[in-house]
Scaffold this motif. Structure first.
Motif, mmCIF file in Angstrom:
data_model
loop_
_atom_site.group_PDB
_atom_site.id
_atom_site.type_symbol
_atom_site.label_atom_id
_atom_site.label_comp_id
_atom_site.label_asym_id
_atom_site.label_seq_id
_atom_site.Cartn_x
_atom_site.Cartn_y
_atom_site.Cartn_z
ATOM 1 N N ALA A 183 -28.582 -100.192 79.932
ATOM 2 C CA ALA A 183 -29.983 -100.715 80.671
ATOM 3 C C ALA A 183 -30.125 -102.128 79.895
ATOM 4 C CB ALA A 183 -31.178 -99.823 80.273
ATOM 5 N N ILE A 184 -29.967 -102.170 78.592
ATOM 6 C CA ILE A 184 -30.385 -103.593 77.896
ATOM 7 C C ILE A 184 -29.801 -104.640 78.508
ATOM 8 C CG2 ILE A 184 -30.613 -104.673 75.803
ATOM 9 C CD1 ILE A 184 -31.303 -101.871 74.538
ATOM 10 N N PRO A 185 -28.070 -104.566 78.618
ATOM 11 C CA PRO A 185 -27.530 -105.690 78.870
ATOM 12 C C PRO A 185 -27.693 -105.950 80.448
ATOM 13 C CG PRO A 185 -26.012 -104.249 77.724
ATOM 14 C CD PRO A 185 -27.172 -103.628 77.990
ATOM 15 N N ALA A 186 -28.062 -105.008 81.234
ATOM 16 C CA ALA A 186 -28.112 -105.069 82.640
ATOM 17 C C ALA A 186 -29.546 -105.997 82.943
ATOM 18 C CB ALA A 186 -28.293 -103.618 83.401
ATOM 19 N N VAL A 187 -30.672 -105.674 82.350
ATOM 20 C CA VAL A 187 -31.857 -106.480 81.988
ATOM 21 C C VAL A 187 -31.682 -107.977 81.735
ATOM 22 C CG1 VAL A 187 -34.146 -106.631 81.374
ATOM 23 C CG2 VAL A 187 -33.229 -104.508 82.070
ATOM 24 N N ILE A 188 -30.697 -108.007 80.693
ATOM 25 C CA ILE A 188 -30.653 -109.327 80.313
ATOM 26 C C ILE A 188 -29.901 -110.357 81.099
ATOM 27 C CG2 ILE A 188 -29.594 -110.786 78.410
ATOM 28 C CD1 ILE A 188 -30.145 -108.500 76.339
ATOM 29 N N ILE A 189 -28.610 -109.472 81.735
ATOM 30 C CA ILE A 189 -27.691 -110.387 82.747
ATOM 31 C C ILE A 189 -28.769 -110.576 83.959
ATOM 32 C CG2 ILE A 189 -25.848 -109.985 84.102
ATOM 33 C CD1 ILE A 189 -24.604 -108.425 81.594
ATOM 34 N N TYR A 190 -29.261 -109.868 84.126
ATOM 35 C CA TYR A 190 -30.333 -110.013 85.760
ATOM 36 C C TYR A 190 -30.994 -111.282 85.453
ATOM 37 C CZ TYR A 190 -33.701 -109.296 89.441
ATOM 38 O OH TYR A 190 -34.467 -109.696 90.488
ATOM 39 N N ASN A 191 -31.869 -111.102 84.314
ATOM 40 C CA ASN A 191 -32.675 -112.530 84.097
ATOM 41 C C ASN A 191 -32.074 -113.757 84.262
ATOM 42 O OD1 ASN A 191 -35.234 -110.950 83.989
ATOM 43 N ND2 ASN A 191 -34.793 -110.498 81.770
ATOM 44 N N HIS A 192 -30.807 -113.736 83.227
ATOM 45 C CA HIS A 192 -29.773 -114.982 83.342
ATOM 46 C C HIS A 192 -29.167 -115.428 84.568
ATOM 47 C CE1 HIS A 192 -26.404 -117.507 82.089
ATOM 48 N NE2 HIS A 192 -25.796 -116.648 82.640
ATOM 49 N N PHE A 193 -28.964 -114.412 85.556
ATOM 50 C CA PHE A 193 -28.688 -114.752 86.800
ATOM 51 C C PHE A 193 -29.758 -115.039 87.659
ATOM 52 C CE2 PHE A 193 -24.451 -112.179 86.054
ATOM 53 C CZ PHE A 193 -23.737 -113.302 85.815
ATOM 54 N N ALA A 194 -30.965 -114.481 87.509
ATOM 55 C CA ALA A 194 -32.039 -114.913 88.280
ATOM 56 C C ALA A 194 -32.210 -116.665 87.710
ATOM 57 C CB ALA A 194 -33.339 -114.332 87.737
ATOM 58 N N ARG A 195 -32.254 -116.905 86.744
ATOM 59 C CA ARG A 195 -32.438 -118.265 86.702
ATOM 60 C C ARG A 195 -31.205 -119.144 87.182
ATOM 61 N NH1 ARG A 195 -33.804 -116.182 81.464
ATOM 62 N NH2 ARG A 195 -31.893 -116.656 80.827
ATOM 63 N N GLY A 196 -30.036 -118.811 86.942
ATOM 64 C CA GLY A 196 -28.822 -119.308 87.485
ATOM 65 C C GLY A 196 -28.982 -119.548 89.137
ATOM 66 N N THR A 197 -29.289 -118.420 89.843
ATOM 67 C CA THR A 197 -29.364 -118.545 91.204
ATOM 68 C C THR A 197 -30.521 -119.275 91.842
ATOM 69 O OG1 THR A 197 -30.542 -116.507 91.177
ATOM 70 C CG2 THR A 197 -28.185 -116.234 91.418
ATOM 71 N N LYS A 198 -31.386 -119.435 90.982
ATOM 72 C CA LYS A 198 -32.642 -120.357 91.296
ATOM 73 C C LYS A 198 -32.385 -121.845 91.270
ATOM 74 C CE LYS A 198 -37.444 -121.316 90.295
ATOM 75 N NZ LYS A 198 -38.665 -121.034 89.241
ATOM 76 N N ALA A 199 -31.638 -122.119 90.523
ATOM 77 C CA ALA A 199 -31.035 -123.501 89.986
ATOM 78 C C ALA A 199 -30.170 -123.751 91.258
ATOM 79 C CB ALA A 199 -30.272 -123.594 88.787
ATOM 80 N N TYR A 200 -29.273 -122.934 91.729
ATOM 81 C CA TYR A 200 -28.222 -123.179 92.577
ATOM 82 C C TYR A 200 -29.070 -123.442 93.863
ATOM 83 C CZ TYR A 200 -24.511 -122.356 95.895
ATOM 84 O OH TYR A 200 -23.487 -122.458 96.884
ATOM 85 N N ILE A 201 -30.033 -122.658 94.327
ATOM 86 C CA ILE A 201 -30.901 -122.669 95.647
ATOM 87 C C ILE A 201 -31.347 -123.890 95.502
ATOM 88 C CG2 ILE A 201 -32.721 -121.581 96.731
ATOM 89 C CD1 ILE A 201 -31.760 -118.678 95.923
ATOM 90 N N GLU A 202 -31.995 -124.455 94.710
ATOM 91 C CA GLU A 202 -32.446 -125.967 94.436
ATOM 92 C C GLU A 202 -31.279 -126.807 94.882
ATOM 93 O OE1 GLU A 202 -34.200 -126.330 90.515
ATOM 94 O OE2 GLU A 202 -35.925 -124.966 90.860
ATOM 95 N N LEU A 203 -30.061 -126.644 94.464
ATOM 96 C CA LEU A 203 -29.174 -127.608 94.717
ATOM 97 C C LEU A 203 -28.950 -127.512 96.390
ATOM 98 C CD1 LEU A 203 -26.625 -127.243 92.009
ATOM 99 C CD2 LEU A 203 -27.780 -129.359 92.393
ATOM 100 N N VAL A 204 -29.008 -126.137 96.810
ATOM 101 C CA VAL A 204 -28.620 -126.144 98.417
ATOM 102 C C VAL A 204 -29.750 -126.864 99.152
ATOM 103 C CG1 VAL A 204 -28.661 -124.391 100.221
ATOM 104 C CG2 VAL A 204 -27.616 -123.847 98.000
ATOM 105 N N SER A 205 -30.961 -126.708 98.603
ATOM 106 C CA SER A 205 -32.161 -127.431 99.287
ATOM 107 C C SER A 205 -31.908 -128.906 99.159
ATOM 108 C CB SER A 205 -33.435 -127.245 98.453
ATOM 109 O OG SER A 205 -33.542 -125.766 98.705
#
Length: 318
Positions: A269-291
């Motif tokens: 569980a602990i790595p899954a939560v940390i990795i999810y938060n990391h990718f949430a920030r990464g995907t948000k930055a990528y979606i901004e590039l798509v915009s």
């Protein structure tokens, strides 16, 4: 006469009564004296018993000594065996041995949590590569089309690539071709913006693929591990009641096997939560590039429309 006879009788009986009283008082002391010699004689009677081995033969003494040595050796071997068994028991309290000794339900829970942890790290590696490649390609595409003055020029600069900016430019050109002969520029822009929104949403869904599984693993793994722990402790208590003992050597292995399920659940569980938060920030930055790419395609479309109401668009369509 009677008085004289009474006095004479008393005087005659007084010595005898006195003697009887003296003898009655002396009986306890005589009994103690009689018992004392007996107690003094009892050690003398028991003294020949210790002297009996002295009178025994040397062979008997040797046999007794060898028997005592054999008894000591047997006790020493038993002590070494108990120490070895304790050492073996401590050695068996390893994660793998506890897994093998666990109940079937606890084993299923552990295997499921291990698979969830493997899926977490697989998604981490795959999404890291995917996000890094997508960001690098989109930044390079935006840099190439930064100086383009029309959709045709931007599409020519990108070449036959399958990135999101190429999809946005293709959607703009297709909408301009389908809207040929329509003088309303606002309608063309609205329809192109709708196509851009659909492309951006599809790209966001694609880049977020796998993050739902990470969220599920991070949220449910501790509870799944807790279920395995509760089941294992329940079985341990049942075993304690059957064995009718609370010895730590009997109780500890079952509880340790049960707690192993919770430990694996936290590891998943602990790595899954940390990795999810990391990718949430990464995907948000990528979606901004798509915009940004969508805005760049919309600006190029607006320029073409302002130049000649579709003159350059027709040439791009050809």
């Amino acid at each position: 006469m009677n008085r004289l006879s009474f006095r004479e009788t008393f005087r005659a009986m007084a010595p005898a009564v006195f003697a009887v009283a003296i003898m009655a008082l002396a009986q306890p002391s005589l009994a103690q004296q009689a018992a004392a010699p007996g107690s003094q004689q009892s050690p003398a009677l028991t003294q020949p018993e210790p002297s009996a081995p002295m009178a025994a033969s040397p062979s008997a003494m040797g046999q007794a000594a060898s028997a005592s040595l054999a008894t000591d050796a047997t006790a020493a071997e038993a002590g070494n065996g108990s120490l070895k068994s304790v050492g073996a028991g401590l050695h068996e309290l390893s994660p793998w041995s506890m897994f093998l000794a666990a109940d079937i339900i606890v084993k299923v829970v552990m295997v499921g949590l291990a698979c969830a942890s493997l899926a977490t790290w697989t998604i981490f590696i795959a999404k890291t590569i995917e996000l890094s490649v997508a960001r690098r390609r989109l930044r390079a595409a935006l840099a190439k089309t930064g100086g383009a003055r029309s959709l045709a020029e931007a599409q020519f600069a990108l070449g036959p690539k399958g990135d999101v900016l190429s999809s946005l430019l293709a959607a703009a050109i297709r909408e301009a071709r389908l809207s040929a002969g329509i003088s309303s520029d606002n309608g063309i822009k609205e329809r192109a913006a709708s196509s851009f929104t659909e492309i951006s949403r599809a790209e966001a869904r694609r880049i977020r693929l796998g993050m739902g599984l990470l969220a599920t693993i991070g949220a449910t793994s501790p509870f799944v591990g807790l279920f395995g722990t509760v089941w294992g402790i329940m079985n341990s208590f049942i075993g304690i009641s059957k064995a009718q003992t609370t010895n730590l050597a009997v109780v500890a292995p079952g509880i340790a096997e049960a707690l192993l399920a919770t430990a694996i659940g936290l590891v998943a569980a602990i790595p899954a939560v940390i990795i999810y938060n990391h990718f949430a920030r990464g995907t948000k930055a990528y979606i901004e590039l798509v915009s940004r790419a969508s805005g760049a395609a919309a600006r190029l479309l607006s320029r073409d429309l302002d130049r000649g109401h579709g003159g350059s668009l027709a040439r791009a369509a050809e």
